[in-house]
Motif scaffolding. Structure first.
Motif, PDB file in Angstrom:
ATOM      1  N   VAL A  89       0.871  -1.168   0.000  1.00  0.00           N
ATOM      2  CA  VAL A  89       0.000   0.000   0.000  1.00  0.00           C
ATOM      3  C   VAL A  89       0.908   1.218   0.000  1.00  0.00           C
ATOM      4  O   VAL A  89       1.818   1.328   0.830  1.00  0.00           O
ATOM      5  CB  VAL A  89      -0.942   0.031   1.225  1.00  0.00           C
ATOM      6  CG1 VAL A  89      -1.836   1.269   1.181  1.00  0.00           C
ATOM      7  CG2 VAL A  89      -1.783  -1.242   1.304  1.00  0.00           C
ATOM      8  N   ILE A  90       0.654   2.111  -0.936  1.00  0.00           N
ATOM      9  CA  ILE A  90       1.448   3.333  -1.034  1.00  0.00           C
ATOM     10  C   ILE A  90       0.545   4.513  -0.696  1.00  0.00           C
ATOM     11  O   ILE A  90      -0.440   4.761  -1.399  1.00  0.00           O
ATOM     12  CB  ILE A  90       2.038   3.513  -2.450  1.00  0.00           C
ATOM     13  CG1 ILE A  90       2.817   2.260  -2.870  1.00  0.00           C
ATOM     14  CG2 ILE A  90       2.917   4.757  -2.505  1.00  0.00           C
ATOM     15  CD1 ILE A  90       3.214   2.247  -4.343  1.00  0.00           C
ATOM     16  N   ALA A  91       0.864   5.204   0.375  1.00  0.00           N
ATOM     17  CA  ALA A  91       0.155   6.442   0.701  1.00  0.00           C
ATOM     18  C   ALA A  91       0.768   7.531  -0.176  1.00  0.00           C
ATOM     19  O   ALA A  91       1.968   7.786  -0.109  1.00  0.00           O
ATOM     20  CB  ALA A  91       0.313   6.779   2.173  1.00  0.00           C
ATOM     21  N   CYS A  92      -0.054   8.132  -1.009  1.00  0.00           N
ATOM     22  CA  CYS A  92       0.398   9.133  -1.978  1.00  0.00           C
ATOM     23  C   CYS A  92      -0.063  10.501  -1.497  1.00  0.00           C
ATOM     24  O   CYS A  92      -1.262  10.736  -1.370  1.00  0.00           O
ATOM     25  CB  CYS A  92      -0.184   8.826  -3.352  1.00  0.00           C
ATOM     26  SG  CYS A  92       0.094   7.123  -3.894  1.00  0.00           S
ATOM     27  N   LEU A  93       0.891  11.378  -1.221  1.00  0.00           N
ATOM     28  CA  LEU A  93       0.564  12.668  -0.628  1.00  0.00           C
ATOM     29  C   LEU A  93       1.026  13.834  -1.486  1.00  0.00           C
ATOM     30  O   LEU A  93       2.113  13.790  -2.076  1.00  0.00           O
ATOM     31  CB  LEU A  93       1.227  12.805   0.747  1.00  0.00           C
ATOM     32  CG  LEU A  93       0.648  11.950   1.851  1.00  0.00           C
ATOM     33  CD1 LEU A  93       1.338  10.616   1.898  1.00  0.00           C
ATOM     34  CD2 LEU A  93       0.750  12.655   3.172  1.00  0.00           C
ATOM     35  N   LEU A  94       0.206  14.876  -1.493  1.00  0.00           N
ATOM     36  CA  LEU A  94       0.640  16.169  -1.993  1.00  0.00           C
ATOM     37  C   LEU A  94       1.597  16.731  -0.953  1.00  0.00           C
ATOM     38  O   LEU A  94       1.249  16.801   0.226  1.00  0.00           O
ATOM     39  CB  LEU A  94      -0.555  17.113  -2.159  1.00  0.00           C
ATOM     40  CG  LEU A  94      -0.228  18.603  -2.279  1.00  0.00           C
ATOM     41  CD1 LEU A  94       0.554  18.895  -3.554  1.00  0.00           C
ATOM     42  CD2 LEU A  94      -1.499  19.429  -2.220  1.00  0.00           C
ATOM     43  N   ASP A  95       2.779  17.107  -1.383  1.00  0.00           N
ATOM     44  CA  ASP A  95       3.765  17.755  -0.515  1.00  0.00           C
ATOM     45  C   ASP A  95       3.846  19.204  -0.994  1.00  0.00           C
ATOM     46  O   ASP A  95       4.738  19.585  -1.749  1.00  0.00           O
ATOM     47  CB  ASP A  95       5.113  17.039  -0.641  1.00  0.00           C
ATOM     48  CG  ASP A  95       6.156  17.576   0.328  1.00  0.00           C
ATOM     49  OD1 ASP A  95       5.787  18.261   1.301  1.00  0.00           O
ATOM     50  OD2 ASP A  95       7.347  17.297   0.100  1.00  0.00           O
ATOM     51  N   TYR A  96       2.854  19.990  -0.572  1.00  0.00           N
ATOM     52  CA  TYR A  96       2.674  21.350  -1.096  1.00  0.00           C
ATOM     53  C   TYR A  96       3.853  22.250  -0.759  1.00  0.00           C
ATOM     54  O   TYR A  96       4.363  22.241   0.357  1.00  0.00           O
ATOM     55  CB  TYR A  96       1.390  21.962  -0.537  1.00  0.00           C
ATOM     56  CG  TYR A  96       1.195  23.388  -0.968  1.00  0.00           C
ATOM     57  CD1 TYR A  96       0.955  23.691  -2.298  1.00  0.00           C
ATOM     58  CD2 TYR A  96       1.265  24.426  -0.050  1.00  0.00           C
ATOM     59  CE1 TYR A  96       0.783  25.007  -2.706  1.00  0.00           C
ATOM     60  CE2 TYR A  96       1.090  25.739  -0.446  1.00  0.00           C
ATOM     61  CZ  TYR A  96       0.859  26.019  -1.772  1.00  0.00           C
ATOM     62  OH  TYR A  96       0.699  27.328  -2.174  1.00  0.00           O
ATOM     63  N   GLN A  97       4.244  23.024  -1.766  1.00  0.00           N
ATOM     64  CA  GLN A  97       5.321  23.997  -1.602  1.00  0.00           C
ATOM     65  C   GLN A  97       4.831  25.352  -2.102  1.00  0.00           C
ATOM     66  O   GLN A  97       4.384  25.455  -3.252  1.00  0.00           O
ATOM     67  CB  GLN A  97       6.547  23.549  -2.397  1.00  0.00           C
ATOM     68  CG  GLN A  97       7.075  22.212  -1.890  1.00  0.00           C
ATOM     69  CD  GLN A  97       7.959  21.525  -2.901  1.00  0.00           C
ATOM     70  OE1 GLN A  97       8.855  22.126  -3.449  1.00  0.00           O
ATOM     71  NE2 GLN A  97       7.683  20.255  -3.142  1.00  0.00           N
ATOM     72  N   VAL A  98       4.895  26.340  -1.253  1.00  0.00           N
ATOM     73  CA  VAL A  98       4.461  27.671  -1.648  1.00  0.00           C
ATOM     74  C   VAL A  98       5.339  28.143  -2.802  1.00  0.00           C
ATOM     75  O   VAL A  98       6.570  28.109  -2.725  1.00  0.00           O
ATOM     76  CB  VAL A  98       4.554  28.662  -0.459  1.00  0.00           C
ATOM     77  CG1 VAL A  98       4.196  30.064  -0.905  1.00  0.00           C
ATOM     78  CG2 VAL A  98       3.650  28.203   0.678  1.00  0.00           C
ATOM     79  N   HIS A  99       4.671  28.537  -3.897  1.00  0.00           N
ATOM     80  CA  HIS A  99       5.403  29.003  -5.076  1.00  0.00           C
ATOM     81  C   HIS A  99       4.506  29.965  -5.841  1.00  0.00           C
ATOM     82  O   HIS A  99       3.346  29.640  -6.100  1.00  0.00           O
ATOM     83  CB  HIS A  99       5.810  27.819  -5.956  1.00  0.00           C
ATOM     84  CG  HIS A  99       6.851  28.163  -6.959  1.00  0.00           C
ATOM     85  ND1 HIS A  99       6.585  28.874  -8.101  1.00  0.00           N
ATOM     86  CD2 HIS A  99       8.170  27.891  -6.976  1.00  0.00           C
ATOM     87  CE1 HIS A  99       7.693  29.041  -8.795  1.00  0.00           C
ATOM     88  NE2 HIS A  99       8.687  28.446  -8.115  1.00  0.00           N
ATOM     89  N   ASP A 100       5.033  31.119  -6.214  1.00  0.00           N
ATOM     90  CA  ASP A 100       4.208  32.130  -6.874  1.00  0.00           C
ATOM     91  C   ASP A 100       3.767  31.737  -8.282  1.00  0.00           C
ATOM     92  O   ASP A 100       2.801  32.281  -8.798  1.00  0.00           O
ATOM     93  CB  ASP A 100       4.909  33.494  -6.895  1.00  0.00           C
ATOM     94  CG  ASP A 100       6.219  33.495  -7.657  1.00  0.00           C
ATOM     95  OD1 ASP A 100       6.825  32.426  -7.830  1.00  0.00           O
ATOM     96  OD2 ASP A 100       6.643  34.591  -8.088  1.00  0.00           O
TER      97      ASP A 100
END
Length: 182
Positions: A89-100
């Protein structure tokens, strides 16, 4: 498997058994994920891989979230068993990075594409996979237990293994009406 066949016959495979991906198969899945569209090369995703006994740790996370919701004991036990339905099982996550230049929605789309590419790479190697979400993917407690930051998100839980039975390919969807001239 030819590329067009892969793209036009994709179908989730919910009944998965051992063996899971061999190391070289998993490496190809990782390489495929790295080909996702990625504006500004942010790689706005991360993956947590659960195999073997580690799946029980994910089950404990699910169970704790079910208990926090006040679900009946039977549902809590069932929640703890869910990750055992596939060898990986692979937990797939958005790893959000602030970017303009790269809004959050675009970064989420990139993470979703990376997840789909892993699933397609599994299929191309005669493995089975199913993309699961449900309330676990929306639950703040689950996200926190996976180390997600406030602006991150769980995109999916990708279950991967060997198909237990041949999975019938669903008929094509009639989507021509979803396209229009500009």
């Amino acid at each position: 498997m030819q590329a067009i066949e892969l793209l036009t016959t994709r179908s989730s495979m919910p009944r998965l058994i051992e063996p899971g991906p061999a190391p070289q198969q998993f490496e190809l899945m990782q390489r495929a994920a790295g080909r996702a569209p990625d504006h500004m090369a942010l790689t706005p995703y991360r993956f947590i891989v659960y195999t073997g006994a580690a799946r029980q740790r994910l089950g404990a996370i699910y169970r704790a979230a079910a208990e926090a919701r006040g679900l009946p004991e039977e549902a809590c036990v069932q929640a703890s068993q869910l990750p055992l339905r596939a060898p990986m099982v692979i937990a797939c996550l958005l790893d959000y990075q602030v970017h303009d230049k790269v809004p959050r929605d675009e970064q989420f789309a990139s993470a979703a594409c990376a997840t789909l590419l892993m699933q397609q790479a599994a299929f191309a190697q005669n493995l089975g996979a199913i993309w699961r979400t449900g309330w676990f993917a929306e639950d703040k407690q689950v996200a926190q237990a996976l180390g997600a930051k406030a602006d991150d998100a769980i995109v999916a839980f990708l279950y991967v293994g060997t198909p237990a039975v041949p999975t019938p390919i669903k008929p094509d969807k009639a989507i021509a009406d979803k396209f229009s001239d500009g």
